[in-house]
Motif scaffolding. Sequence first.
Motif, PDB file in Angstrom:
ATOM      1  N   LEU A  48      51.725  33.853  35.966  1.00  0.00           N
ATOM      2  CA  LEU A  48      50.305  33.905  35.770  1.00  0.00           C
ATOM      3  C   LEU A  48      49.574  35.329  36.636  1.00  0.00           C
ATOM      4  O   LEU A  48      48.686  35.907  36.385  1.00  0.00           O
ATOM      5  CB  LEU A  48      49.442  32.718  36.107  1.00  0.00           C
ATOM      6  CG  LEU A  48      49.944  31.524  35.090  1.00  0.00           C
ATOM      7  CD1 LEU A  48      49.210  30.473  35.742  1.00  0.00           C
ATOM      8  CD2 LEU A  48      49.844  31.720  33.992  1.00  0.00           C
ATOM      9  N   ASP A  49      50.121  35.347  38.016  1.00  0.00           N
ATOM     10  CA  ASP A  49      49.685  36.258  38.746  1.00  0.00           C
ATOM     11  C   ASP A  49      49.847  37.696  37.965  1.00  0.00           C
ATOM     12  O   ASP A  49      48.953  38.632  38.260  1.00  0.00           O
ATOM     13  CB  ASP A  49      50.342  36.494  39.940  1.00  0.00           C
ATOM     14  CG  ASP A  49      49.735  35.572  40.898  1.00  0.00           C
ATOM     15  OD1 ASP A  49      48.528  35.592  41.226  1.00  0.00           O
ATOM     16  OD2 ASP A  49      50.525  34.684  41.913  1.00  0.00           O
ATOM     17  N   ALA A  50      51.045  37.969  37.422  1.00  0.00           N
ATOM     18  CA  ALA A  50      51.386  39.321  36.867  1.00  0.00           C
ATOM     19  C   ALA A  50      50.354  39.388  35.573  1.00  0.00           C
ATOM     20  O   ALA A  50      49.990  40.590  35.246  1.00  0.00           O
ATOM     21  CB  ALA A  50      52.906  39.453  36.182  1.00  0.00           C
ATOM     22  N   GLY A  54      43.430  42.391  36.254  1.00  0.00           N
ATOM     23  CA  GLY A  54      42.134  42.610  37.062  1.00  0.00           C
ATOM     24  C   GLY A  54      42.055  41.917  38.360  1.00  0.00           C
ATOM     25  O   GLY A  54      41.240  42.246  38.989  1.00  0.00           O
ATOM     26  N   ASP A  55      43.243  40.978  38.592  1.00  0.00           N
ATOM     27  CA  ASP A  55      43.475  40.497  39.811  1.00  0.00           C
ATOM     28  C   ASP A  55      41.896  39.802  40.226  1.00  0.00           C
ATOM     29  O   ASP A  55      41.426  39.844  41.396  1.00  0.00           O
ATOM     30  CB  ASP A  55      43.538  41.190  41.033  1.00  0.00           C
ATOM     31  CG  ASP A  55      44.257  40.717  42.321  1.00  0.00           C
ATOM     32  OD1 ASP A  55      44.668  39.415  42.142  1.00  0.00           O
ATOM     33  OD2 ASP A  55      44.260  41.283  43.296  1.00  0.00           O
ATOM     34  N   SER A  56      41.267  38.824  39.205  1.00  0.00           N
ATOM     35  CA  SER A  56      40.286  38.072  39.560  1.00  0.00           C
ATOM     36  C   SER A  56      40.332  36.697  39.881  1.00  0.00           C
ATOM     37  O   SER A  56      39.456  36.086  40.372  1.00  0.00           O
ATOM     38  CB  SER A  56      39.263  37.972  38.282  1.00  0.00           C
ATOM     39  OG  SER A  56      39.950  37.469  37.138  1.00  0.00           O
ATOM     40  N   PRO A  88      54.201  41.752  46.051  1.00  0.00           N
ATOM     41  CA  PRO A  88      53.573  40.478  46.042  1.00  0.00           C
ATOM     42  C   PRO A  88      52.112  40.564  45.713  1.00  0.00           C
ATOM     43  O   PRO A  88      51.628  41.739  45.679  1.00  0.00           O
ATOM     44  CB  PRO A  88      53.895  40.098  47.450  1.00  0.00           C
ATOM     45  CG  PRO A  88      53.939  41.439  48.237  1.00  0.00           C
ATOM     46  CD  PRO A  88      54.492  42.083  47.472  1.00  0.00           C
ATOM     47  N   ASP A  89      51.577  39.449  45.444  1.00  0.00           N
ATOM     48  CA  ASP A  89      50.083  39.463  45.155  1.00  0.00           C
ATOM     49  C   ASP A  89      49.302  39.604  46.519  1.00  0.00           C
ATOM     50  O   ASP A  89      49.243  39.063  47.368  1.00  0.00           O
ATOM     51  CB  ASP A  89      49.666  38.289  44.525  1.00  0.00           C
ATOM     52  CG  ASP A  89      48.212  37.918  44.092  1.00  0.00           C
ATOM     53  OD1 ASP A  89      47.532  39.250  43.983  1.00  0.00           O
ATOM     54  OD2 ASP A  89      47.629  36.964  43.849  1.00  0.00           O
ATOM     55  N   PRO A  90      48.399  40.811  46.579  1.00  0.00           N
ATOM     56  CA  PRO A  90      47.883  41.003  47.711  1.00  0.00           C
ATOM     57  C   PRO A  90      46.615  40.048  48.092  1.00  0.00           C
ATOM     58  O   PRO A  90      45.798  40.082  49.013  1.00  0.00           O
ATOM     59  CB  PRO A  90      47.370  42.458  47.831  1.00  0.00           C
ATOM     60  CG  PRO A  90      47.368  42.735  46.289  1.00  0.00           C
ATOM     61  CD  PRO A  90      48.049  41.866  45.402  1.00  0.00           C
ATOM     62  N   THR A  91      46.190  39.536  46.794  1.00  0.00           N
ATOM     63  CA  THR A  91      44.991  38.595  47.206  1.00  0.00           C
ATOM     64  C   THR A  91      45.270  37.300  46.555  1.00  0.00           C
ATOM     65  O   THR A  91      45.817  36.966  45.849  1.00  0.00           O
ATOM     66  CB  THR A  91      43.810  38.871  46.139  1.00  0.00           C
ATOM     67  OG1 THR A  91      44.251  39.050  44.816  1.00  0.00           O
ATOM     68  CG2 THR A  91      43.323  40.349  46.508  1.00  0.00           C
ATOM     69  N   GLU A  92      45.115  36.232  47.356  1.00  0.00           N
ATOM     70  CA  GLU A  92      45.434  34.771  47.296  1.00  0.00           C
ATOM     71  C   GLU A  92      44.443  34.125  46.174  1.00  0.00           C
ATOM     72  O   GLU A  92      43.061  34.534  46.104  1.00  0.00           O
ATOM     73  CB  GLU A  92      45.296  33.972  48.657  1.00  0.00           C
ATOM     74  CG  GLU A  92      46.381  34.008  49.584  1.00  0.00           C
ATOM     75  CD  GLU A  92      46.433  32.848  50.400  1.00  0.00           C
ATOM     76  OE1 GLU A  92      46.029  31.689  49.848  1.00  0.00           O
ATOM     77  OE2 GLU A  92      47.089  33.268  51.343  1.00  0.00           O
ATOM     78  N   ASP A  93      45.157  33.361  45.378  1.00  0.00           N
ATOM     79  CA  ASP A  93      44.168  32.666  44.583  1.00  0.00           C
ATOM     80  C   ASP A  93      45.136  31.559  43.822  1.00  0.00           C
ATOM     81  O   ASP A  93      46.290  31.262  44.395  1.00  0.00           O
ATOM     82  CB  ASP A  93      44.090  33.715  43.281  1.00  0.00           C
ATOM     83  CG  ASP A  93      45.327  34.497  42.640  1.00  0.00           C
ATOM     84  OD1 ASP A  93      46.291  33.781  42.469  1.00  0.00           O
ATOM     85  OD2 ASP A  93      45.247  35.904  42.545  1.00  0.00           O
ATOM     86  N   ALA A  94      44.498  30.833  42.894  1.00  0.00           N
ATOM     87  CA  ALA A  94      45.122  29.561  42.332  1.00  0.00           C
ATOM     88  C   ALA A  94      46.165  29.748  41.245  1.00  0.00           C
ATOM     89  O   ALA A  94      46.958  28.829  40.910  1.00  0.00           O
ATOM     90  CB  ALA A  94      43.981  28.580  42.069  1.00  0.00           C
TER      91      ALA A  94
HETATM   92 CA   LIG Z   1      45.580  37.702  43.248  1.00  0.00          CA
END
Ligand SMILES: [Ca+2]
Length: 104
Positions: A48-50, A54-56, A88-94
């Motif tokens: 899902l991160d990929a 828009g990395d929202s 890796p994802d630079p911003t943490e999210d769910a």
């Molecule tokens: Ca993210």
Amino acid sequence: MRPLRLERCPEPALFRRGDADGSGSLGIGDAIFLLGYLFLGGRAPPCLDAADSGDSGALDLSDAVFVLELLFLGGREPLPPGPSTCGPDPTEDALACAEPPACP
Ligand SMILES: [Ca+2]
Ligand SMILES: [Ca+2]
């Protein structure tokens, strides 16, 4: 005194931004795959991160539009880790990355 236990941190999942179908590259198929998931009850993106181009922190129509703009208008700057580099994802999210695509 009890000995200090060092726990291993789980490795962050590596992915290419925008690669919604997990093919290993960015293409129009990623926008179609994401639209199918969002609006037609299609298969969920393996990572899902990929798919969150828009990395929202949430998947919506704008993520498919982001991919199309990147491919055809060239106006947008891809967000890290970018569509051609694994990272890796630079911003943490769910959002989860249940099946990270193969990354060299
Ligand atoms: Ca993210
Ligand atoms: Ca793809």
